[in-house]
Structures are given as structure tokens and as C-alpha cells.
Write an enzyme that holds these catalytic residues in place. Structure first.
Site, PDB file in Angstrom:
ATOM      1  CB  CYS A 194      -1.918  -8.436  -1.693  1.00 20.48           C
ATOM      2  SG  CYS A 194      -3.697  -8.256  -1.496  1.00 20.48           S
TER       3      CYS A 194
ATOM      4  CB  CYS B 147       0.485  -6.530  -4.328  1.00 17.09           C
ATOM      5  SG  CYS B 147      -0.073  -4.980  -5.038  1.00 17.09           S
TER       6      CYS B 147
ATOM      7  CB  CYS C  86      -6.930  -7.318  -6.790  1.00 14.87           C
ATOM      8  SG  CYS C  86      -6.129  -5.752  -7.149  1.00 14.87           S
TER       9      CYS C  86
HETATM   10  N1  SAH Z   1      -5.861  -2.000  -3.757  1.00 12.34           N
HETATM   11  C1  SAH Z   1      -5.778  -0.884  -2.930  1.00 12.34           C
HETATM   12  C2  SAH Z   1      -6.711  -0.906  -1.746  1.00 12.34           C
HETATM   13  C3  SAH Z   1      -6.907  -2.213  -1.092  1.00 12.34           C
HETATM   14  S1  SAH Z   1      -5.491  -3.073  -0.468  1.00 12.34           S
HETATM   15  C4  SAH Z   1      -4.362  -0.659  -2.454  1.00 12.34           C
HETATM   16  O1  SAH Z   1      -3.525  -1.526  -2.651  1.00 12.34           O
HETATM   17  O2  SAH Z   1      -4.131   0.412  -1.910  1.00 12.34           O
HETATM   18  C5  SAH Z   1      -5.668  -2.667   1.207  1.00 12.34           C
HETATM   19  C6  SAH Z   1      -4.389  -2.532   2.000  1.00 12.34           C
HETATM   20  O3  SAH Z   1      -4.066  -3.794   2.564  1.00 12.34           O
HETATM   21  C7  SAH Z   1      -3.188  -2.057   1.209  1.00 12.34           C
HETATM   22  O4  SAH Z   1      -2.603  -0.932   1.822  1.00 12.34           O
HETATM   23  C8  SAH Z   1      -2.272  -3.244   1.283  1.00 12.34           C
HETATM   24  O5  SAH Z   1      -0.973  -2.842   1.300  1.00 12.34           O
HETATM   25  C9  SAH Z   1      -2.680  -3.922   2.573  1.00 12.34           C
HETATM   26  N2  SAH Z   1      -2.278  -5.311   2.644  1.00 12.34           N
HETATM   27  C10 SAH Z   1      -2.317  -6.241   1.683  1.00 12.34           C
HETATM   28  N3  SAH Z   1      -1.808  -7.412   2.129  1.00 12.34           N
HETATM   29  C11 SAH Z   1      -1.448  -7.211   3.408  1.00 12.34           C
HETATM   30  C12 SAH Z   1      -0.874  -8.037   4.420  1.00 12.34           C
HETATM   31  N4  SAH Z   1      -0.578  -9.316   4.202  1.00 12.34           N
HETATM   32  N5  SAH Z   1      -0.624  -7.478   5.631  1.00 12.34           N
HETATM   33  C13 SAH Z   1      -0.950  -6.199   5.869  1.00 12.34           C
HETATM   34  N6  SAH Z   1      -1.494  -5.365   4.974  1.00 12.34           N
HETATM   35  C14 SAH Z   1      -1.740  -5.873   3.751  1.00 12.34           C
HETATM   36 FE1  SF4 Z   2      -4.798  -5.399  -5.289  1.00 12.06          FE
HETATM   37 FE2  SF4 Z   2      -3.948  -6.370  -2.969  1.00 12.06          FE
HETATM   38 FE3  SF4 Z   2      -2.310  -4.947  -4.478  1.00 12.06          FE
HETATM   39 FE4  SF4 Z   2      -4.346  -3.695  -3.247  1.00 12.06          FE
HETATM   40  S1  SF4 Z   2      -2.617  -4.705  -2.258  1.00 12.06           S
HETATM   41  S2  SF4 Z   2      -3.689  -3.462  -5.377  1.00 12.06           S
HETATM   42  S3  SF4 Z   2      -5.887  -5.338  -3.324  1.00 12.06           S
HETATM   43  S4  SF4 Z   2      -3.201  -6.941  -5.023  1.00 12.06           S
END
Ligand code: SAH
Ligand code: SF4
Length: 354
Positions: free
Chosen positions: A127, A124, A120
Site C-alpha cells: 500500500c 501494509c 496509516c
Molecule cells: N485501511 C483500510 C481501508 C483503506 S485501504 C483497509 O485496509 O481495509 C483501501 C483499499 O485499498 C484496501 O482494500 C487495500 O487493500 C486497497 N489497496 C491498497 N493498495 C492498493 C494497490 N496498490 N492496488 C489496489 N488496491 C490497493
Molecule cells: Fe493502511 Fe493501506 Fe493497509 Fe489500509 S491497506 S490498512 S490504508 S496500510
């Protein structure tokens, strides 16, 4: 890279065959009969079958690994033809129900969480998917294939509809054209027949693309990964917030056509000592005033090397109660699959040894 026949909408296949009705036959074999090869499509002329097999793959991914959770959820690691891997999750939302004589009353309800990219770009801070950067977009067929393979793997009857959430790896709106195409392929009545009402696109908030998604008129559901109520904090968590700030997201959501019965979902990842305080709940309530919305609180799921921590149950419940008491719909995401590597990206990282 050889293309997959799953990359095409029905209309696109119709253009490739001399007799239009053949396209529907093909769709039926692929999406309703769940065949593994073109040679099994025995009402399609052999010459066409051979031509298609020469040009296209039928299935563009294979199951590399799966982990089953106690609650019935299954996490899949798929291998794509170029060797990259992605994750998808089958979530069991409701068990099947039987009457006293053991007769089936209600089928089990499933939601499938699909990935849209390998990696991605959004980056974030919390993430795991972001850690290995961006590799490439998935094709429409690679998105659709995840659902097809999972339905087949767990023997969900081909006519049982599942719900789709675009919440796996990647930012769906950053792969806009293939996203839209996959929504159309999913919804085709000759295929999987999953209405856009049952498909939810989750985005980290690319406001301009939210607008574009609304303009397609597809009628898909929208989920916003908000996670913070101040731009200064949101920028730290989601760097893209500098380009698309909270106000621009709220504006795009207000203009987004929502099916009258449905609400826009705001996902709020709760991180200990970062955004789990009542003052944030207060600001969130204010921010969402006038929007037909619901809030989904998500426990941050820690992984090795992260500085962030999972919030306490008490803080989570207080946050929820604050919103509920003031009339805002708010759920806490059940930690489905908590005993497997829960958040998306985690099974893949394990495999890659990152
Ligand atoms: N990129 C899109 C969709 C995929 S991310 C978005 O960000 O909405 C999928 C979800 O996983 C998002 O809501 C994100 O906040 C969550 N996520 C990412 N890392 C996480 C973590 N360590 N614990 C719990 N949820 C997490
Ligand atoms: Fe990308 Fe992860 Fe952020 Fe979703 S939460 S936009 S998958 S970096």
C-alpha cells in the site's frame, strides 16, 4: 487548530445553543443548503452566527487538485487546515437513465470513498499510503467534510443520497471515536441522511475493534481486507496480522451483527504470483464457510518502486469462477478510475513527489 462545526453531532450542537431548534436550523444550512459561511444562515440570529464564526470554521478542507476519469469517477486531493493532504474518490456506480423523451427516469448513483487518517500505521507491504507513515487522525468533521465538498463540487442535489465507503487513506478502526461520530453525523436526518446500511467500513482486521464496532449497534456494513488465506503470507503483507490473525478476524466477523439482507464483504487484493492461484481460492472458500459473505477481488495496482505485479485477467477470472461455481458470491472490482491514479494514496504521493 480551530475546530470545525462539522466536528459536532446534532446533539452536541444542541448543547451549545440556548434554543435547541437552532441546532437543526444550523444542520439544515450546513448539510442541506450547502452554504459556505455562517453569514448566509439568514434565519439564525446575527449574534449567534457571529459567535459561531468566531469559534468555528465551517469547512475544514479545500480542494487542491482533482483528476477525472473517463468512467466519470473523480479523484480529489484535499488540503487540511494544517497543510496536510488526503484523498477521496467519487465513484459513479450507475449513469443517470432517461426515457425516449429525454425525461429522467433514474438518477445517477454515486459512492464516495473517504479517508480517515493522514497516512496509516498498519504498514501494509503493497500500500502506497503506508509508505509515508502515519501523521495523524482526521477529525469527524474532516471525514464528513470530504462528502460535503464533493457533493457540492459536482452538484449532486443535497437530497440525493450517496453511499459511503471508508476505503480511502488510513485504517478507520484505528480512529475509532471519530469514525463512529462521522457515521452518526452522516446518518442524521436533518443533515445528509445517509443510513448506516449505506455506509461500509473497510478494515485491515483489527479484531478487537470490529467487536467494538458491532457493539455500537450502528448497523454499518463491514468489509474486511483479507488479501491472504494463510497467516504466514498475511503477516508479510499486513504486519498487524501477528497481533490479529485470520482466525481472530473470522471469529469477530461471525459475531458481528449484520443486517439480515447484507453480507460481509471480504476484499482480496490479487497480486501476481503471490496469492492468485487456485489453491488460495480453495482455501478462501473453506475459510468463509458458514459466513454470509461476498468476495471482492481487486487487481493490484502497481506504482513506481513496488515489487508487486498486477495479476493476469485470466488468473483473476479463474479465481472468480472457482468461487462462483461453488456458490460463493464473488465480484471483480471494476477498475474504476484506472486511467487516473487509481488506488488511494497515489494522487497524494504524486503531489508530495515521493
Ligand atoms: N485501511 C483500510 C481501508 C483503506 S485501504 C483497509 O485496509 O481495509 C483501501 C483499499 O485499498 C484496501 O482494500 C487495500 O487493500 C486497497 N489497496 C491498497 N493498495 C492498493 C494497490 N496498490 N492496488 C489496489 N488496491 C490497493
Ligand atoms: Fe493502511 Fe493501506 Fe493497509 Fe489500509 S491497506 S490498512 S490504508 S496500510
Amino acid at each position: 487548530m480551530k475546530q470545525s462545526i462539522l466536528d459536532f453531532t446534532l446533539e452536541e450542537i444542541e448543547k451549545q445553543v440556548t434554543q435547541k431548534f437552532r441546532a437543526k436550523q444550523l444542520y439544515n444550512w450546513i448539510y442541506q443548503q450547502n452554504v459556505d459561511s455562517f453569514s448566509q444562515m439568514n434565519n439564525v440570529p446575527k449574534s449567534l452566527r457571529e459567535e459561531l464564526a468566531k469559534k468555528y470554521l465551517l469547512l475544514p478542507l479545500e480542494i487542491l487538485k482533482k483528476e477525472q476519469s473517463r468512467d466519470g469517477s473523480i479523484k480529489y486531493l484535499f488540503k487540511l487546515i494544517d497543510g496536510h493532504t488526503i484523498e477521496s474518490v467519487l465513484l459513479k456506480m450507475k449513469d443517470a437513465q432517461y426515457d425516449n423523451e429525454g425525461k429522467l427516469v433514474h438518477h445517477a448513483k454515486f459512492t464516495i470513498c473517504v479517508s480517515t487518517q493522514v497516512g496509516c500505521k498498519v504498514g501494509c507491504a503493497f500500500c502506497l499510503t503506508a509508505k509515508s507513515g502515519f501523521i495523524r487522525n482526521l477529525t469527524a468533521g474532516e471525514i464528513v467534510g470530504q462528502v460535503l465538498e464533493i457533493k457540492k463540487d459536482v452538484n449532486i442535489a443535497s437530497n440525493r443520497r450517496v453511499n459511503i465507503v471508508y476505503m480511502g487513506m488510513g485504517e478507520p478502526l484505528d480512529n475509532f471515536d471519530n469514525l463512529v461520530k462521522s457515521i452518526e453525523i452522516f446518518r442524521n436526518e436533518n443533515g445528509l441522511s445517509i443510513s448506516p446500511k449505506r455506509q461500509t467500513v473497510s478494515t485491515s482486521g483489527i479484531s478487537s475493534k470490529i467487536k467494538r464496532l458491532g457493539e455500537t449497534g450502528l448497523g454499518v456494513q463491514l468489509a474486511i481486507s483479507l488479501h491472504a488465506v494463510d497467516d504466514s503470507l498475511r503477516e508479510k503483507l499486513i504486519p498487524m496480522n501477528r497481533a490479529y490473525n485470520i482466525a481472530s478476524i473470522v471469529k469477530a466477523v461471525k459475531e458481528f451483527p449484520v443486517n439480515t439482507r447484507k453480507r460481509v464483504m471480504f476484499e482480496y487484493l490479487v497480486i501476481k504470483d503471490v496469492n492468485d492461484d487456485i489453491n488460495s481460492a480453495k482455501k478462501l472458500l473453506k475459510l468463509l464457510q458458514g459466513i454470509k459473505s461476498k468476495v471482492n477481488l481487486i487487481y493490484f495496482n502497481p506504482y513506481p518502486g513496488t515489487k508487486f505485479k498486477r495479476p493476469s485477467r485470466e488468473n483473476m477470472e479463474n479465481f472468480q469462477k472457482y468461487l462462483l461455481d461453488r456458490g460463493l458470491l464473488c465480484t471483480i472490482r471494476e477498475s474504476k478510475g484506472i486511467d487516473i491514479s487509481a488506488a488511494c494514496g497515489q494522487l497524494r504521493e504524486q503531489e508530495l513527489g515521493i
